[in-house]
Design an enzyme around this catalytic site. Structure first.
Site, PDB file in Angstrom:
ATOM      1  N   HIS A 105       0.831  -1.211   0.000  1.00  0.00           N
ATOM      2  CA  HIS A 105       0.000   0.000   0.000  1.00  0.00           C
ATOM      3  C   HIS A 105       0.867   1.263   0.000  1.00  0.00           C
ATOM      4  CE1 HIS A 105      -3.248  -2.791   1.115  1.00  0.00           C
ATOM      5  NE2 HIS A 105      -2.358  -3.281   1.966  1.00  0.00           N
TER       6      HIS A 105
ATOM      7  N   SER B 124      15.518  20.486 -16.352  1.00  0.00           N
ATOM      8  CA  SER B 124      14.426  21.407 -16.674  1.00  0.00           C
ATOM      9  C   SER B 124      14.961  22.548 -17.516  1.00  0.00           C
ATOM     10  CB  SER B 124      13.838  21.941 -15.373  1.00  0.00           C
ATOM     11  OG  SER B 124      13.121  23.123 -15.626  1.00  0.00           O
TER      12      SER B 124
ATOM     13  N   LYS C  72      17.377  20.946 -11.473  1.00  0.00           N
ATOM     14  CA  LYS C  72      16.574  19.734 -11.530  1.00  0.00           C
ATOM     15  C   LYS C  72      17.243  18.586 -12.283  1.00  0.00           C
ATOM     16  CE  LYS C  72      12.411  19.449 -11.440  1.00  0.00           C
ATOM     17  NZ  LYS C  72      11.257  18.967 -10.724  1.00  0.00           N
TER      18      LYS C  72
ATOM     19  N   GLU D 192       9.716   7.867 -16.784  1.00  0.00           N
ATOM     20  CA  GLU D 192       8.330   8.314 -16.984  1.00  0.00           C
ATOM     21  C   GLU D 192       7.822   7.895 -18.366  1.00  0.00           C
ATOM     22  OE1 GLU D 192       8.745  12.147 -13.995  1.00  0.00           O
ATOM     23  OE2 GLU D 192       9.065  12.410 -16.130  1.00  0.00           O
TER      24      GLU D 192
END
Ligand code: ARG
Length: 507
Positions: free
Chosen positions: A165, A284, A290, A297
């Site tokens: 979970h 970025s 970043k 992804e």
């Protein structure tokens, strides 16, 4: 029906009629819509192989003369050298190649289409190409398994929190986590090999769907194309595409596996457990600090592509009447798109896993957080003779106390459960001391994440020794699956050599 003068739809006086018919049906506004020529580039080489095998068989069966076979086979070499982009005219690659042959050698070129139809021809081309694409996909899964296994081998002792979970549940090791995916991906490999095997059957000779009066040899064309066996029923051969559904399903399942792995690694990177290598990260355009896990992804998103393509295949096939319908022209492109996307994602995942670094200090700290050893302590009490339910109650009460102490910020607890807390919880539940049942040192051990992991040494469990044994077996399975891929490739290559040798007899 074996006489040269009657064989082939464009032979002799009928050649002019055929040109007229083609002109009548292919010039209208639907021309572009009907054509699959551009997308057929994928099966250009397959079509040449299918044509060659078919022409050799026709000559061997005396359905066409050796001279005509030689002329056609020579022209096919020419067409091959000119390439797919040189093809013009025709609804699809099959028609375009035939036209190109006829352009070169005259009406006799049309004899190559004796005793077949584009329906069995296209099915053969798709199967010929896809079986190898699926072997490529299976091979990519092997590289991913190797990456997972080798990273696991470096981290059989590296503690980390395991989750259910998405809440910290029990400590495990990075090696155990990675091997869980090596194990899942092994089934993905098996599914892709199965799909390749069921794709690797010859529909050639099914003709339009209803067979042919010519004395063809279906086993021979299957052999010349390296197909394992013939799809017997001519209607099934020319129109069934369940192999596309199976292949796309195997691909979508693997993409789904990849998406779970990618999601975990994204979360682990977020928690500082893992650093992706720069090669698998992006930055970025506005926030210079970043480092983003973009490759993972995109890998996660490929499950969407593959599932979409699977839906495309299944809904295209659903409810199609027997036998051939033109809908089928839009079925196999789904599978080819799926295989390309999944192969790419799988090899990216392999690279990301192989080059990532796991941050041991952060992981060790987190491995024990949230009283993750609670289950192990309850197991210990149950081993000492307490009913597991009672043991569970004792440990839950201790956990509650620790949590309260942490909230009250009494300073005597950071939320961690100590042997003393367990002992007082035991008093409350049992009315007697915990140490009547177990040694204090055994309790301390059970509370420690490393000892907790080491104690779970059942087959397939996270204990370093158990994971090392799994790694040995997993390496053997990768090697065996690699041999299985190689054997299939060798059979395909051998058929190609035989085919080429046969062709040279005529040219
Ligand atoms: N290009 C077609 C396909 O991909 C094969 C042609 C069969 N055409 C036909 N009208 N029967 O399915």
């Amino acid at each position: 029906m074996t006489d040269d003068s009657t064989a082939g739809r464009d032979s002799g006086d009928n050649a002019g009629d055929a040109v007229v018919r083609r002109a009548r049906f292919s010039g209208g506004p639907a021309r572009e819509f009907l054509s699959s020529l551009a997308g057929d580039e994928r099966i250009f080489a397959a079509d040449l192989a299918v044509d060659r095998a078919h022409v050799v068989m026709l000559a061997e069966q005396d359905i066409i003369s050796d001279d005509v076979a030689g002329t056609i086979l020579g022209a096919l070499d020419d067409v091959e050298a000119a390439g797919h982009s040189a093809l013009s005219g025709g609804e699809d690659v099959h028609e375009a190649i035939e036209s190109a042959v006829i352009d070169r050698v005259g009406p006799d070129g049309g004899k190559m289409h004796t005793a077949r139809s584009r329906n069995d021809e296209v099915a053969a081309c798709i199967r010929y190409r896809l079986r190898s694409d699926l072997l490529d996909a299976a091979e990519t899964t092997l590289a991913l398994r190797e990456a997972l296994i080798e990273a696991a081998a470096e981290h059989t002792e590296t503690l980390m929190p395991g989750y259910t979970h998405l809440q910290p549940a029990q400590p495990i090791t990075v090696g155990h986590y990675l091997m869980s995916y090596a194990s899942t991906v092994a089934r993905d490999t098996a599914r892709l090999l199965d799909a390749s095997d069921r794709t690797n059957e010859s529909p050639l000779g099914g003709a339009a769907f209803a067979g042919t009066p010519f004395d063809i040899d279906r086993e021979r064309t299957a052999e010349l194309l390296g197909f394992e066996r013939v799809v017997e029923n001519s209607m099934d051969a020319s129109s069934a595409r369940d192999f596309l559904a199976e292949a796309t399903s195997a691909l979508a399942i693997h993409a789904t596996t990849l998406s779970g792995l990618a999601e975990d690694l994204i979360i682990f990177a977020n928690k500082g457990y893992l650093d992706l290598s720069d090669a698998y990260s992006s930055t970025s355009s506005i926030m210079p600090q970043k480092k983003n896990p973009d490759t993972l992804e995109l890998t996660r998103a490929v499950a969407g592509d593959a599932t979409g393509e699977l839906t495309g295949v299944l809904t295209t096939l659903k409810g199609l009447p027997r036998a051939y319908n033109r809908d089928l022209q839009r079925a196999h492109p789904h599978t080819f798109r799926a295989v390309d996307a999944v192969v790419e994602a799988s090899s990216i995942a392999a690279g990301a896993v192989a080059t990532a670094t796991w941050n041991q200090e952060v992981l060790v700290d987190e491995a024990g957080a949230g009283f993750s050893t609670a289950t192990g302590v309850a197991d210990l009490l149950a081993m000492a003779g307490l009913p597991f339910r009672t043991a569970h109650e004792v440990v839950a009460l201790a956990a509650e106390k620790a949590e309260k102490a942490k909230k009250a910020e009494t300073g005597d607890s950071d939320g961690a459960v100590s042997a003393a807390m367990l002992s007082s919880a035991a008093k409350a539940v049992l009315g007697e001391s915990l140490f009547e049942y177990v040694d204090e040192s055994a309790v301390e051990n059970a509370l420690a994440p490393a000892e907790s992991v080491a104690s779970r040494d059942s087959f397939g469990g996270p204990a370093p020794a158990a994971v090392s044994a799994s790694i040995t077996r997993a390496r053997e399975r990768v090697a065996a699956d690699g041999d299985a891929v190689d054997r299939r490739r060798a059979a395909i290559d051998a058929a190609e050599s035989t085919r080429n040798e046969e062709v040279t007899r005529y040219v």
